[in-house]
Design a protein around this motif. Structure first.
Motif, PDB file in Angstrom:
ATOM      1  N   PRO A 236       0.830  -1.216   0.000  1.00 26.65           N
ATOM      2  CA  PRO A 236       0.000   0.000   0.000  1.00 26.65           C
ATOM      3  C   PRO A 236       0.856   1.254   0.000  1.00 26.65           C
ATOM      4  CG  PRO A 236       0.090  -0.905   2.202  1.00 26.65           C
ATOM      5  CD  PRO A 236       0.819  -1.887   1.316  1.00 26.65           C
ATOM      6  N   MET A 237       0.355   2.307  -0.603  1.00 24.90           N
ATOM      7  CA  MET A 237       1.112   3.560  -0.696  1.00 24.90           C
ATOM      8  C   MET A 237       0.180   4.753  -0.541  1.00 24.90           C
ATOM      9  SD  MET A 237       3.684   4.795  -3.746  1.00 24.90           S
ATOM     10  CE  MET A 237       2.776   5.987  -4.707  1.00 24.90           C
ATOM     11  N   PHE A 238       0.627   5.725   0.220  1.00 24.19           N
ATOM     12  CA  PHE A 238      -0.139   6.963   0.390  1.00 24.19           C
ATOM     13  C   PHE A 238       0.834   8.128   0.533  1.00 24.19           C
ATOM     14  CE2 PHE A 238      -1.782  10.220   3.284  1.00 24.19           C
ATOM     15  CZ  PHE A 238      -2.863  10.661   2.545  1.00 24.19           C
ATOM     16  N   THR A 239       0.479   9.275  -0.083  1.00 26.31           N
ATOM     17  CA  THR A 239       1.334  10.464   0.000  1.00 26.31           C
ATOM     18  C   THR A 239       0.641  11.558   0.803  1.00 26.31           C
ATOM     19  OG1 THR A 239       2.420   9.990  -2.110  1.00 26.31           O
ATOM     20  CG2 THR A 239       2.560  12.250  -1.293  1.00 26.31           C
ATOM     21  N   GLN A 240       1.278  11.965   1.867  1.00 24.42           N
ATOM     22  CA  GLN A 240       0.751  13.029   2.706  1.00 24.42           C
ATOM     23  C   GLN A 240       0.802  14.361   1.960  1.00 24.42           C
ATOM     24  OE1 GLN A 240       3.306  14.169   5.892  1.00 24.42           O
ATOM     25  NE2 GLN A 240       1.675  15.014   7.152  1.00 24.42           N
ATOM     26  N   LEU A 281       5.111   3.975   2.392  1.00 24.66           N
ATOM     27  CA  LEU A 281       4.848   2.629   1.898  1.00 24.66           C
ATOM     28  C   LEU A 281       4.554   1.729   3.096  1.00 24.66           C
ATOM     29  CD1 LEU A 281       7.720   2.495  -0.719  1.00 24.66           C
ATOM     30  CD2 LEU A 281       5.285   2.501  -1.240  1.00 24.66           C
ATOM     31  N   GLY A 282       3.393   1.071   3.069  1.00 23.64           N
ATOM     32  CA  GLY A 282       3.018   0.186   4.168  1.00 23.64           C
ATOM     33  C   GLY A 282       3.698  -1.168   4.066  1.00 23.64           C
ATOM     34  N   ASP A 283       3.510  -1.970   5.086  1.00 24.22           N
ATOM     35  CA  ASP A 283       4.083  -3.322   5.075  1.00 24.22           C
ATOM     36  C   ASP A 283       3.430  -4.159   3.980  1.00 24.22           C
ATOM     37  OD1 ASP A 283       5.733  -2.783   7.263  1.00 24.22           O
ATOM     38  OD2 ASP A 283       4.151  -3.312   8.697  1.00 24.22           O
ATOM     39  N   PRO A 284       4.230  -4.927   3.254  1.00 27.68           N
ATOM     40  CA  PRO A 284       3.665  -5.776   2.192  1.00 27.68           C
ATOM     41  C   PRO A 284       2.643  -6.768   2.748  1.00 27.68           C
ATOM     42  CG  PRO A 284       6.054  -5.612   2.002  1.00 27.68           C
ATOM     43  CD  PRO A 284       5.700  -5.006   3.314  1.00 27.68           C
ATOM     44  N   ILE A 285       1.555  -6.943   2.018  1.00 25.09           N
ATOM     45  CA  ILE A 285       0.540  -7.942   2.362  1.00 25.09           C
ATOM     46  C   ILE A 285       0.847  -9.177   1.525  1.00 25.09           C
ATOM     47  CG2 ILE A 285      -1.921  -8.462   2.378  1.00 25.09           C
ATOM     48  CD1 ILE A 285      -2.421  -5.424   2.442  1.00 25.09           C
ATOM     49  N   PRO A 286       1.339 -10.237   2.144  1.00 23.14           N
ATOM     50  CA  PRO A 286       1.771 -11.406   1.361  1.00 23.14           C
ATOM     51  C   PRO A 286       0.604 -12.145   0.728  1.00 23.14           C
ATOM     52  CG  PRO A 286       1.837 -11.896   3.714  1.00 23.14           C
ATOM     53  CD  PRO A 286       1.515 -10.438   3.597  1.00 23.14           C
ATOM     54  N   TYR A 287       0.920 -12.896  -0.290  1.00 24.06           N
ATOM     55  CA  TYR A 287      -0.099 -13.717  -0.957  1.00 24.06           C
ATOM     56  C   TYR A 287      -0.637 -14.747   0.020  1.00 24.06           C
ATOM     57  CZ  TYR A 287      -1.932 -17.606  -3.704  1.00 24.06           C
ATOM     58  OH  TYR A 287      -2.723 -18.622  -4.185  1.00 24.06           O
ATOM     59  N   ASP A 288      -1.947 -14.851   0.067  1.00 20.94           N
ATOM     60  CA  ASP A 288      -2.617 -15.816   0.947  1.00 20.94           C
ATOM     61  C   ASP A 288      -3.658 -16.565   0.121  1.00 20.94           C
ATOM     62  OD1 ASP A 288      -4.005 -17.261   2.822  1.00 20.94           O
ATOM     63  OD2 ASP A 288      -4.355 -15.584   4.186  1.00 20.94           O
ATOM     64  N   PRO A 289      -3.463 -17.837  -0.137  1.00 21.09           N
ATOM     65  CA  PRO A 289      -4.413 -18.594  -0.975  1.00 21.09           C
ATOM     66  C   PRO A 289      -5.766 -18.810  -0.314  1.00 21.09           C
ATOM     67  CG  PRO A 289      -2.793 -20.073  -0.002  1.00 21.09           C
ATOM     68  CD  PRO A 289      -2.355 -18.690   0.335  1.00 21.09           C
ATOM     69  N   LYS A 299      -8.687  -5.661   2.962  1.00 19.34           N
ATOM     70  CA  LYS A 299      -7.438  -5.665   3.713  1.00 19.34           C
ATOM     71  C   LYS A 299      -6.484  -4.602   3.183  1.00 19.34           C
ATOM     72  CE  LYS A 299      -4.233  -9.055   5.686  1.00 19.34           C
ATOM     73  NZ  LYS A 299      -3.824 -10.499   5.705  1.00 19.34           N
ATOM     74  N   VAL A 300      -6.435  -4.485   1.861  1.00 24.35           N
ATOM     75  CA  VAL A 300      -5.570  -3.475   1.252  1.00 24.35           C
ATOM     76  C   VAL A 300      -6.086  -2.072   1.574  1.00 24.35           C
ATOM     77  CG1 VAL A 300      -4.722  -2.523  -0.927  1.00 24.35           C
ATOM     78  CG2 VAL A 300      -4.834  -4.996  -0.612  1.00 24.35           C
ATOM     79  N   ARG A 301      -7.407  -1.901   1.527  1.00 18.70           N
ATOM     80  CA  ARG A 301      -8.010  -0.605   1.854  1.00 18.70           C
ATOM     81  C   ARG A 301      -7.611  -0.169   3.269  1.00 18.70           C
ATOM     82  NH1 ARG A 301     -12.991   1.936   0.507  1.00 18.70           N
ATOM     83  NH2 ARG A 301     -13.518   0.139  -0.787  1.00 18.70           N
ATOM     84  N   SER A 302      -7.739  -1.076   4.199  1.00 21.02           N
ATOM     85  CA  SER A 302      -7.382  -0.765   5.583  1.00 21.02           C
ATOM     86  C   SER A 302      -5.906  -0.427   5.711  1.00 21.02           C
ATOM     87  CB  SER A 302      -7.726  -1.957   6.498  1.00 21.02           C
ATOM     88  OG  SER A 302      -9.111  -2.242   6.460  1.00 21.02           O
ATOM     89  N   SER A 303      -5.090  -1.128   4.946  1.00 16.93           N
ATOM     90  CA  SER A 303      -3.654  -0.881   5.011  1.00 16.93           C
ATOM     91  C   SER A 303      -3.281   0.468   4.420  1.00 16.93           C
ATOM     92  CB  SER A 303      -2.906  -2.004   4.276  1.00 16.93           C
ATOM     93  OG  SER A 303      -1.521  -1.905   4.487  1.00 16.93           O
ATOM     94  N   VAL A 304      -3.972   0.869   3.337  1.00 22.51           N
ATOM     95  CA  VAL A 304      -3.709   2.185   2.753  1.00 22.51           C
ATOM     96  C   VAL A 304      -4.069   3.282   3.750  1.00 22.51           C
ATOM     97  CG1 VAL A 304      -4.428   3.825   0.974  1.00 22.51           C
ATOM     98  CG2 VAL A 304      -3.947   1.464   0.357  1.00 22.51           C
ATOM     99  N   LEU A 305      -5.163   3.073   4.482  1.00 21.31           N
ATOM    100  CA  LEU A 305      -5.580   4.053   5.480  1.00 21.31           C
ATOM    101  C   LEU A 305      -4.549   4.193   6.584  1.00 21.31           C
ATOM    102  CD1 LEU A 305      -9.375   3.149   5.873  1.00 21.31           C
ATOM    103  CD2 LEU A 305      -8.347   4.904   4.446  1.00 21.31           C
ATOM    104  N   GLU A 306      -3.802   3.134   6.830  1.00 21.81           N
ATOM    105  CA  GLU A 306      -2.800   3.158   7.892  1.00 21.81           C
ATOM    106  C   GLU A 306      -1.426   3.602   7.392  1.00 21.81           C
ATOM    107  OE1 GLU A 306      -2.844  -0.813   9.294  1.00 21.81           O
ATOM    108  OE2 GLU A 306      -4.840  -0.674  10.209  1.00 21.81           O
ATOM    109  N   SER A 307      -1.302   3.813   6.086  1.00 24.09           N
ATOM    110  CA  SER A 307       0.010   4.112   5.508  1.00 24.09           C
ATOM    111  C   SER A 307       0.350   5.592   5.521  1.00 24.09           C
ATOM    112  CB  SER A 307       0.082   3.589   4.065  1.00 24.09           C
ATOM    113  OG  SER A 307       0.004   2.204   4.052  1.00 24.09           O
TER     114      SER A 307
END
Length: 319
Positions: A236-240, A281-289, A299-307
């Motif tokens: 995830p990535m976000f620019t302040q 840049l947030g922590d990578p979210i690994p592939y989960d089958p 999950k990605v949305r939540s991570s972007v909000l935290e980035s």
């Protein structure tokens, strides 16, 4: 009274100079030039009021000019075949590095651009980068430049179809591996070991989002399916402050209706303010089958909000 004075002045003029002075005063009064100072004062006031307003709408065009200058450079570079031997095996490596240096310099000087967490981008191998889309994604341009300079890697990017219709942009999009985003092509790029950048909000988020930073992703989960099919991590990535740098009038009801009804990205953009940009840049979210696209998307949305940084602007979900 004034006419009588002018007549007496003309009749009493003793020499040519006095006569001309009287004529000048008579013409000045006849033409109303005595109010020139008042007119100039009004004009000065209007300039004082409207010049800053004009500037904030002109500055975004400087980014467009920089893009076209970059395109011009690529065309010149393409014709200079003798430069091929100066850079690795790829003809465009040198061009990308040169333009990356230009854009990196622009980011450092105008926005004091910083990027935090670059070490989370793998030195080799694929990853999907998901980012918030500003009114102008200039922060993403700076990110790509930093990636080329510091990591020696290029990143494929997904862009809206309208970008491919802008005159002159074809070569720029080809050199920097920009695609219009069918899932199959995205999966192919990742399986070939490339980095891929996607903004789920796209043009809609660029035009209709505001200074509260809502993520306008709707129910889009195609990017998550791409990550699952490719079995790659999502970063995830976000620019302040990207919305403090450039803003859009797309929040006005007319422009919102125009986009939602006809998909026309015509909302005026203003800004270009030299505010500080920090990309996180947030922590990578690994592939989960074991999770599906909808779950990964959330999950990605939540991570972007935290980035974002601790003191950054609050980001909200879809409004």
């Amino acid at each position: 009274m004034s006419n009588t004075w002018n007549q007496s002045c003309l009749m009493g003029a003793e020499d040519t100079l006095s006569f001309l002075v009287c004529v000048f005063h008579a013409l000045e009064e006849w033409a109303g030039l005595g109010q020139v100072e008042d007119y100039l004062s009004v004009l000065e006031y209007l300039l004082w009021v409207f010049t800053p307003l004009a500037i904030v709408f002109i500055l975004p065009f400087l980014i467009v000019i920089l893009l076209y200058l970059s395109i011009l450079f690529l065309h010149v570079y393409k014709r200079k075949n003798q430069l091929r031997e100066a850079y690795c095996n790829n003809l465009w490596d040198g061009a990308r590095k040169t333009l990356a240096t230009l854009w990196d310099g622009h980011g450092a000087i105008w926005h004091g651009y910083e990027i935090h967490g670059l070490e989370k981008i793998p030195d080799e191998g694929p990853a999907l980068i998901v980012y918030y889309h500003g009114a102008i994604p200039i922060d993403y341009y700076y990110f790509l430049a930093t990636l080329i300079i510091q990591k020696g890697r290029t990143c494929h990017s997904v862009a809206d179809h309208f970008l491919f219709k802008i005159p002159g942009f074809k070569l720029l999009l080809e050199v920097f591996s920009v695609i219009h985003g069918p899932q199959e092509e995205c999966v192919r790029a990742l399986r070939n070991g490339h980095l891929l950048g996607i903004s789920p909000g796209g043009v809609r988020e660029a035009l209709l989002s505001d200074e509260t930073y809502p993520l306008l992703w709707g129910k889009r989960k195609g990017f998550a399916q791409v990550a699952i099919d490719s079995q790659v991590p999502v970063i995830p990535m976000f620019t302040q402050n990207v919305r403090e740098g450039f803003r859009s009038l797309g929040t006005l009801s007319f422009f919102r209706w125009l986009y939602e009804r006809f998909r026309l990205p015509v909302a005026p953009i203003y800004g270009g303010f030299p505010v500080k940009f920090r990309t996180f840049l947030g922590d990578p979210i690994p592939y989960d089958p074991n999770i599906n696209a909808a779950e990964l998307s959330e999950k990605v949305r939540s991570s972007v909000l935290e980035s974002r940084s601790v003191d950054g602007p609050w980001i909200t979900a879809d409004s």
